[in-house]
Design a protein around this motif. Structure first.
Motif, mmCIF file in Angstrom:
data_model
loop_
_atom_site.group_PDB
_atom_site.id
_atom_site.type_symbol
_atom_site.label_atom_id
_atom_site.label_comp_id
_atom_site.label_asym_id
_atom_site.label_seq_id
_atom_site.Cartn_x
_atom_site.Cartn_y
_atom_site.Cartn_z
ATOM 1 N N PHE A 16 28.332 7.941 17.862
ATOM 2 C CA PHE A 16 28.081 8.876 16.762
ATOM 3 C C PHE A 16 27.715 8.083 15.513
ATOM 4 O O PHE A 16 28.445 7.185 15.115
ATOM 5 C CB PHE A 16 29.338 9.692 16.462
ATOM 6 N N CYS A 17 26.580 8.443 14.913
ATOM 7 C CA CYS A 17 26.172 7.789 13.666
ATOM 8 C C CYS A 17 26.088 8.817 12.562
ATOM 9 O O CYS A 17 25.941 10.004 12.825
ATOM 10 C CB CYS A 17 24.792 7.159 13.796
ATOM 11 N N TYR A 18 26.126 8.343 11.345
ATOM 12 C CA TYR A 18 26.054 9.234 10.194
ATOM 13 C C TYR A 18 24.846 8.850 9.361
ATOM 14 O O TYR A 18 24.698 7.695 8.970
ATOM 15 C CB TYR A 18 27.341 9.095 9.386
ATOM 16 N N LEU A 19 23.964 9.826 9.130
ATOM 17 C CA LEU A 19 22.797 9.564 8.288
ATOM 18 C C LEU A 19 23.183 9.918 6.865
ATOM 19 O O LEU A 19 23.418 11.091 6.557
ATOM 20 C CB LEU A 19 21.617 10.424 8.750
ATOM 21 N N MET A 20 23.250 8.913 6.008
ATOM 22 C CA MET A 20 23.893 9.107 4.712
ATOM 23 C C MET A 20 23.116 10.040 3.804
ATOM 24 O O MET A 20 23.676 10.919 3.177
ATOM 25 C CB MET A 20 24.052 7.758 4.025
ATOM 26 N N ASN A 21 21.799 9.828 3.758
ATOM 27 C CA ASN A 21 21.043 10.630 2.808
ATOM 28 C C ASN A 21 20.867 12.070 3.264
ATOM 29 O O ASN A 21 20.639 12.964 2.469
ATOM 30 C CB ASN A 21 19.659 10.014 2.587
ATOM 31 N N THR B 91 0.838 -1.203 0.000
ATOM 32 C CA THR B 91 0.000 0.000 0.000
ATOM 33 C C THR B 91 0.870 1.249 0.000
ATOM 34 O O THR B 91 2.057 1.210 0.287
ATOM 35 C CB THR B 91 -0.883 0.033 1.251
ATOM 36 N N LEU B 92 0.219 2.351 -0.274
ATOM 37 C CA LEU B 92 0.928 3.616 -0.391
ATOM 38 C C LEU B 92 1.604 3.976 0.927
ATOM 39 O O LEU B 92 2.717 4.467 0.970
ATOM 40 C CB LEU B 92 -0.067 4.711 -0.786
ATOM 41 N N GLY B 93 0.885 3.654 2.009
ATOM 42 C CA GLY B 93 1.445 4.020 3.315
ATOM 43 C C GLY B 93 2.735 3.266 3.582
ATOM 44 O O GLY B 93 3.722 3.829 4.035
ATOM 45 N N VAL B 94 2.686 1.975 3.234
ATOM 46 C CA VAL B 94 3.887 1.173 3.466
ATOM 47 C C VAL B 94 5.021 1.660 2.571
ATOM 48 O O VAL B 94 6.180 1.721 2.972
ATOM 49 C CB VAL B 94 3.581 -0.317 3.208
ATOM 50 N N GLN B 95 4.658 2.044 1.349
ATOM 51 C CA GLN B 95 5.696 2.550 0.442
ATOM 52 C C GLN B 95 6.343 3.802 1.025
ATOM 53 O O GLN B 95 7.552 3.975 1.027
ATOM 54 C CB GLN B 95 5.079 2.902 -0.906
ATOM 55 N N LEU B 96 5.468 4.691 1.565
ATOM 56 C CA LEU B 96 5.980 5.936 2.137
ATOM 57 C C LEU B 96 6.872 5.619 3.332
ATOM 58 O O LEU B 96 7.927 6.216 3.520
ATOM 59 C CB LEU B 96 4.796 6.800 2.571
ATOM 60 N N ASP B 97 6.417 4.684 4.108
ATOM 61 C CA ASP B 97 7.185 4.286 5.270
ATOM 62 C C ASP B 97 8.565 3.803 4.861
ATOM 63 O O ASP B 97 9.576 4.144 5.463
ATOM 64 C CB ASP B 97 6.433 3.164 5.983
ATOM 65 N N ASP B 98 8.564 2.985 3.794
ATOM 66 C CA ASP B 98 9.850 2.474 3.319
ATOM 67 C C ASP B 98 10.735 3.618 2.853
ATOM 68 O O ASP B 98 11.949 3.637 3.099
ATOM 69 C CB ASP B 98 9.631 1.499 2.158
ATOM 70 N N LYS B 99 10.093 4.565 2.160
ATOM 71 C CA LYS B 99 10.903 5.696 1.680
ATOM 72 C C LYS B 99 11.499 6.445 2.848
ATOM 73 O O LYS B 99 12.647 6.893 2.813
ATOM 74 C CB LYS B 99 10.019 6.647 0.871
ATOM 75 N N ARG B 100 10.687 6.597 3.901
ATOM 76 C CA ARG B 100 11.196 7.319 5.062
ATOM 77 C C ARG B 100 12.367 6.574 5.684
ATOM 78 O O ARG B 100 13.381 7.156 6.033
ATOM 79 C CB ARG B 100 10.087 7.448 6.119
ATOM 80 N N LYS B 101 12.179 5.264 5.767
ATOM 81 C CA LYS B 101 13.263 4.481 6.382
ATOM 82 C C LYS B 101 14.520 4.632 5.554
ATOM 83 O O LYS B 101 15.625 4.741 6.076
ATOM 84 C CB LYS B 101 12.853 3.010 6.454
ATOM 85 N N GLU B 102 14.320 4.652 4.246
ATOM 86 C CA GLU B 102 15.460 4.775 3.352
ATOM 87 C C GLU B 102 16.164 6.109 3.571
ATOM 88 O O GLU B 102 17.384 6.191 3.614
ATOM 89 C CB GLU B 102 14.957 4.647 1.913
ATOM 90 N N LEU C 59 16.200 7.959 6.214
ATOM 91 C CA LEU C 59 16.833 8.106 7.515
ATOM 92 C C LEU C 59 17.864 7.019 7.765
ATOM 93 O O LEU C 59 18.243 6.780 8.896
ATOM 94 C CB LEU C 59 15.771 8.043 8.617
ATOM 95 N N LYS C 60 18.296 6.378 6.720
ATOM 96 C CA LYS C 60 19.182 5.237 6.933
ATOM 97 C C LYS C 60 20.528 5.675 7.486
ATOM 98 O O LYS C 60 21.084 6.715 7.102
ATOM 99 C CB LYS C 60 19.395 4.522 5.594
ATOM 100 N N ARG C 61 21.027 4.857 8.383
ATOM 101 C CA ARG C 61 22.327 5.165 8.976
ATOM 102 C C ARG C 61 23.411 4.400 8.261
ATOM 103 O O ARG C 61 23.194 3.299 7.765
ATOM 104 C CB ARG C 61 22.336 4.708 10.429
ATOM 105 N N HIS C 62 24.613 4.960 8.308
ATOM 106 C CA HIS C 62 25.762 4.232 7.812
ATOM 107 C C HIS C 62 26.051 3.078 8.776
ATOM 108 O O HIS C 62 25.975 3.256 9.984
ATOM 109 C CB HIS C 62 26.960 5.180 7.741
ATOM 110 N N PRO C 63 26.391 1.903 8.256
ATOM 111 C CA PRO C 63 26.557 0.753 9.150
ATOM 112 C C PRO C 63 27.652 0.912 10.189
ATOM 113 O O PRO C 63 27.632 0.250 11.220
ATOM 114 C CB PRO C 63 26.872 -0.406 8.203
#
Lengths: 683, 341
Positions: free
Chosen positions: A364-369, A328-339, A341-345
């Motif tokens: 300390f973490c780095y948010l890549m996007n 669903t659209l909501g899940v897609q949006l959620d995935d986009k958000r997760k993407e 806010l993704k952190r560098h490993p």
């Protein structure tokens, strides 16, 4: 008339009748002894003016004769016919004259035209000649200028200067005697010399090239030799590992860390390098390590062909699953958000050890996007801490590092470009994700060398080592102070909740020996509740109460008097003092609005706080302020002037030694305690 | 509902300290310059600031015009009282009286013209000087305060000529009766005493708290403010604000004001008073409250009427007290704006 027509013919005409007018006409032969009559020649001999006179005369005669004939005819009669005939003949002759004259005129005209034509032709011929000559002149001039402008290639060559030439060139080329005088020869000689030189240099060049080739080959050989050395050294290092451990010199460990560090994203790398350098140089209590999975970090930079293969595979898969429900659209949006806010490993861990063995752990973490760094904090102490209720916020990971620098609350992203990215995926603010991701404080960005200037937003922000280095020392010191002050407060709160104001022995001198008022309550209050209190409006208006501060309520009692104190604790305690607002309930409600002495009491703890700071880190400030409030309440109640109309003794007998009870136009009470004499006076 | 915070500038240590200082500032005294265009104000930190009344009242006044033109540290303790002669500004606070030239003050970094300390009896604690009074006929200055005496100082020589004793507790306020000339003083002991300057003796004493109509024991007996108009005197403080007829020492009118008044003055046919409570009160001589004009400070300590003839456009009433603001009333009916430290 036939005689007339015969006269028209040019060839010789024999005149039949000679008229009287004949005398005027000359029939002369031309020079040519031809048999023909040339009227052209005649024309030359006659005078046009006389011909004109003749013409006029002839016309007149004709007119006269016609008039006479007319006359005679009108008269009539036979004998007239002869005269008429005579006259007729005369007029015929006149007609002939006229015709001749006409011919002559025509001939003259033709002659004139011919002459003009000839002359014109001549003029044209000259003109043509003139043009031709001019053209030739121009052509020649062009040729001359071309010749003059001709730059021979030899002028483009930078020749050595004359003196040098004469100095360096060998005599057989320079031929001084000849060339001195003759510039042409000189130039030739110089060109010769130039050629010589160039040939020599070309030789040299070829030699150097060959040299270079040789040397390159030698380098190759040596490189091969060195690279064969590397595996041998590695094996030596492996062998030396047990020795390193035995001697406590973890070079290998550091080496491994540097290896991992190579995969860090630039801001984390800057942080790592600067923190390690600072730790080694200035602060032995700081330790730096890297956590996370290196393989994942390496996987982030897969080569393009692999990813294309993956894509084609996933396309094939997708086609198969079209029949299944799409997410669903909501899940897609959620995935986009997760993407987004993704952190560098990989993340960098800093551990700051304080004097009392408590440790501040920072991750300390780095948010890549988003190109920002975040930090998560945790405080561990040597002994287990029992948290008093009011101290719950002091060391909580969410707020322990809040406002390390004034205003740095860490709830908004510092990178202005992120707002556009957030809009695309429907994130309102980073505040909602802060618990999970960590706080993006401004000092964290600075430690990572990231600078987001407000005035000129830059397109790409790159990590800068000098920025990190300039902030490292101050930030580390602030962090340590922060942890220590929070821990001190933690301990103090535990005591305050039990109604004891913990005054250390080195601060005892600030207060008299006997303090009767007691602290009975110490609780936290919420920010909204603080704003609603009626006696805190001044603080709110002055902008000193913000939602990043912590708020508490203390209750001090003595007898029937109850003093409420609302406390604003700035996260920057103890360099920024807590601010108190008081409300006394005793014989009515007194606040700073209606009682000058309450205002003076507030001033004693708020403005004169520097003397209450105590020993160097100043952690005793809050407890000293509370103790002072108790002393002030004592003084206030004891020095209240007795109302003579009311019966009974004073509720609070005066026990404090005061020089004067009231002073100044506002009738201030003596709030200042003098040590060691032990009496109270006015400021 | 969240209240809007006035500004979003992060506050460092220095800004917090300055904000706290401003919150706890009290302005004790004011004085108008001889030219009428400037107003000096003294606060509890010992600072004196000069405001430009002409700039603040002009039509192009901006926010900066309501800030001081000059600020300097005058005394170590609070500046309780100030008066202006025709060339000097005299200020008094903790035990000392200093003078400044008005012409020099406006240039920054001016130094005091002279400073004097009246001869005090006790040395344990330096008494404060609460009131200053100019006696133009004698060209002298009268100081009164914590040591319960009135000291007279000659302005030309600077010598202290007389010390009038009589009060049993410290003196709050002074007033001058031009005709006689006599000085009235009111003090913490609840009495208003009249002194004759030529004989240096106390000629009359009015113990206000002993009169039942005006005494208010729950407030105390202290006299905080005095004003006199030849035969009449109005005083207030702990007891109620009362108008007295001096010759007969009887209270004629009692003004029904509950809060203790700290400053009172005669103005045309009105009496203006201010004290605890955020307003300036205007009274008719009959005792009726004509108007109560709110001010921006929760309590007022000082009122000043600029009646200098040289600057009629700056004819305003200024009020200051328990805040860092000085309210300016161009028309006695409302507060026009506030100057602020």
């Amino acid at each position: 008339m036939s005689s007339e027509s015969s006269k028209k013919r040019k060839p010789k005409v024999i005149r039949s009748d000679g008229a009287p007018a004949e005398g005027k006409r000359n029939r002369s032969d031309t020079e040519q002894e031809g048999k023909y009559y040339s009227e052209e020649a005649e024309v030359d001999l006659r005078d046009p003016g006389r011909d004109y006179e003749l013409y006029k005369y002839t016309c007149q005669e004709l007119q006269r004769l016609m008039a006479e004939i007319q006359d005679l005819k009108s008269r009539g009669g036979k004998d007239m016919a002869v005269e008429i005939e005579e006259r007729r003949i005369q007029s015929c002759v006149h007609f002939m004259t006229l015709k001749k004259l006409n011919r002559l005129a025509h001939i003259r005209l033709k002659k004139g035209r011919d002459q003009t034509h000839e002359a014109k032709q001549k003029v044209d011929a000259y003109h043509l000649q003139l043009q031709n000559l001019l053209y030739e002149v121009m052509h020649l001039q062009k040729e001359i200028t071309k010749c003059l402008e001709f730059k021979s290639k030899h002028e483009e060559i930078d020749l050595v200067s004359l003196e040098e030439f004469y100095k360096e060139a060998p005599p057989d080329i320079s031929k001084a005697e000849v060339t001195m005088g003759d510039p042409h020869q000189q130039t030739l000689a110089r060109l010769d010399w130039e050629l010589e030189q160039r040939k020599r240099l070309a030789e040299k060049y070829r030699e150097s090239l060959s040299n270079k080739e040789k040397i390159l080959k030698e380098i190759e050989v040596k490189k091969e030799y060195l690279s064969s050395l590397q595996p041998r050294l590695n094996s030596i290092m492996q062998a030396s590992l047990p020795v390193q451990e035995y001697l406590f010199m973890p070079f290998d460990q550091a080496h491994k860390q540097y290896e991992t560090a190579r995969h860090l994203p630039p801001p984390l790398y800057v942080l790592f390098v600067q923190a390690t350098a600072y730790g080694q140089a200035c602060d032995k209590t700081l330790s730096v390590s890297i956590e996370g999975s290196v393989d994942e970090a390496k996987a982030l930079f897969k080569p393009p062909e692999d990813s294309q293969d993956d894509e084609s595979d996933s396309d094939a898969e997708e086609e198969q699953t079209t029949k299944r429900r799409r997410p669903t659209l909501g899940v897609q949006l959620d995935d986009k958000r997760k993407e987004m806010l993704k952190r560098h490993p990989l993340s960098v861990m800093l551990d700051l050890k304080c004097k009392d063995d408590s440790v501040l752990h920072l991750t300390f973490c780095y948010l890549m996007n988003l190109n920002i760094m975040t930090v998560k904090a945790k405080v561990t102490t040597a002994t287990e801490l029992i948290t008093p209720i009011s101290a719950s916020d002091l060391l909580s990971p969410d707020s322990v590092l809040s406002c390390l620098y004034p205003g740095d609350h860490g709830k908004k992203t510092p990178n202005p470009a992120n707002q556009y990215q957030f809009d695309k995926v429907g994130i309102l603010t980073l505040r909602d994700y802060v618990l999970d991701l960590g706080h993006p404080y401004l000092w964290v960005q600075k430690l990572g060398g990231l600078h987001f200037p407000k005035e000129q937003p830059q397109y790409t922000v790159i990590a800068d080592h000098s920025l990190s280095a300039s902030h490292m020392e101050t930030t580390m010191k602030l962090l340590k102070t922060r942890v220590q002050s929070r821990l001190a407060l933690h301990k103090q709160f535990a005591s305050l909740e039990h109604g004891i104001v913990p005054v250390t022995s080195d601060c005892q001198y600030l207060f008299p020996a006997k303090v009767v008022s007691r602290l009975v309550k110490w609780v936290t209050i919420a920010y909204e509740d603080y704003m609603e209190l009626h006696f805190t409006k001044d603080i709110v208006e002055a902008g000193l109460a913000e939602d990043t501060n912590l708020y508490y309520m203390a209750l001090i009692e003595r007898g029937t008097a109850k003093l409420q104190a609302a406390v604003v604790l700035n996260p920057g305690y103890s360099s920024i003092p807590p601010v108190f607002q008081l409300c006394l309930n005793w014989k009515g409600e007194k606040t700073n609005n209606n009682d000058d002495n309450i205002r003076a009491m507030e001033s004693e703890v708020n403005v004169c706080y520097k003397e209450l700071c105590g020993a160097r880190p100043g952690h005793q400030l809050l407890t000293n302020q509370l103790q002072r409030l108790c002393v002030l309440l004592d003084v206030y109640l004891e020095t209240e002037s007795h109302d003579d109309s009311v019966e009974g003794p004073k509720e609070f007998p005066q026990e404090k030694m005061c020089l004067r009870l009231f002073r100044g136009p506002s009738r201030m009470k003596p709030f200042k305690y003098n040590h060691p004499q032990g009496f109270f006076s006015h400021r | 509902m969240e209240r809007a915070v006035p500004h979003a500038v992060p506050l460092g240590q220095m800004e917090v300290f300055q904000a706290l200082q401003r919150l706890h500032m009290t302005v004790f005294s004011q004085s108008v310059s001889p030219c009428g265009k400037f107003l000096a104000a003294g606060n509890n930190y010992g600072q004196i600031v000069i405001f430009s009344l002409s700039a603040a009242l002009s039509s192009e006044a901006k926010e900066e015009s309501k800030k001081p033109v000059v600020t300097f540290q005058a005394h170590d303790g609070p500046v309780y009282s100030m008066v202006s002669t025709d060339r000097q500004l005299v200020s008094a606070g903790d035990g000392e009286v200093k003078a400044w030239l008005w012409a020099e003050i406006l240039k920054k970094g001016s130094k005091e013209l002279w400073r004097r300390q009246p001869p005090y009896r006790t040395s344990l604690e330096v008494p404060e000087i609460n009131a200053l009074l100019l006696v133009p006929k004698e060209n002298s200055l009268i100081l009164a305060g914590g040591d319960c005496q009135l000291h007279t100082m000659d302005l030309e020589t600077g010598a202290f000529t007389r010390a009038l004793r009589g009060h049993t507790d410290y003196i709050h306020c002074l007033a001058l009766r031009e005709r006689s000339p006599e000085v009235l003083s009111g003090g913490e002991d609840g009495a208003v005493r009249l002194w004759d300057l030529r004989t240096a003796k106390e000629v009359q004493t009015i113990e206000v708290y002993k009169h039942e109509e005006c005494s208010r024991p729950h407030n105390g007996r202290w006299i905080g403010c005095l004003a006199t108009d030849s035969d009449w005197m109005v005083c207030g403080g702990g007891p109620a604000l009362t108008l007295w007829h001096l010759r007969s020492s009887t209270p004629t009118t009692i003004f029904p004001m509950r809060a203790p008044q700290k400053h009172v003055t005669f103005y045309q046919d009105l009496i203006l008073s201010a004290g605890q409570g955020p307003c300036v009160n205007q009274w008719q001589l009959s005792g009726e409250l004509k108007a109560q004009v709110p001010s921006s400070s929760p309590g007022l300590l000082s009122l000043s009427l600029n009646q200098q003839p040289a600057a009629p456009e700056c004819k305003v009433l200024t009020a200051a007290g328990n805040s860092c603001r000085v309210d300016v009333f161009t028309n006695l009916g409302y507060r026009a704006f506030s100057l602020s430290f």
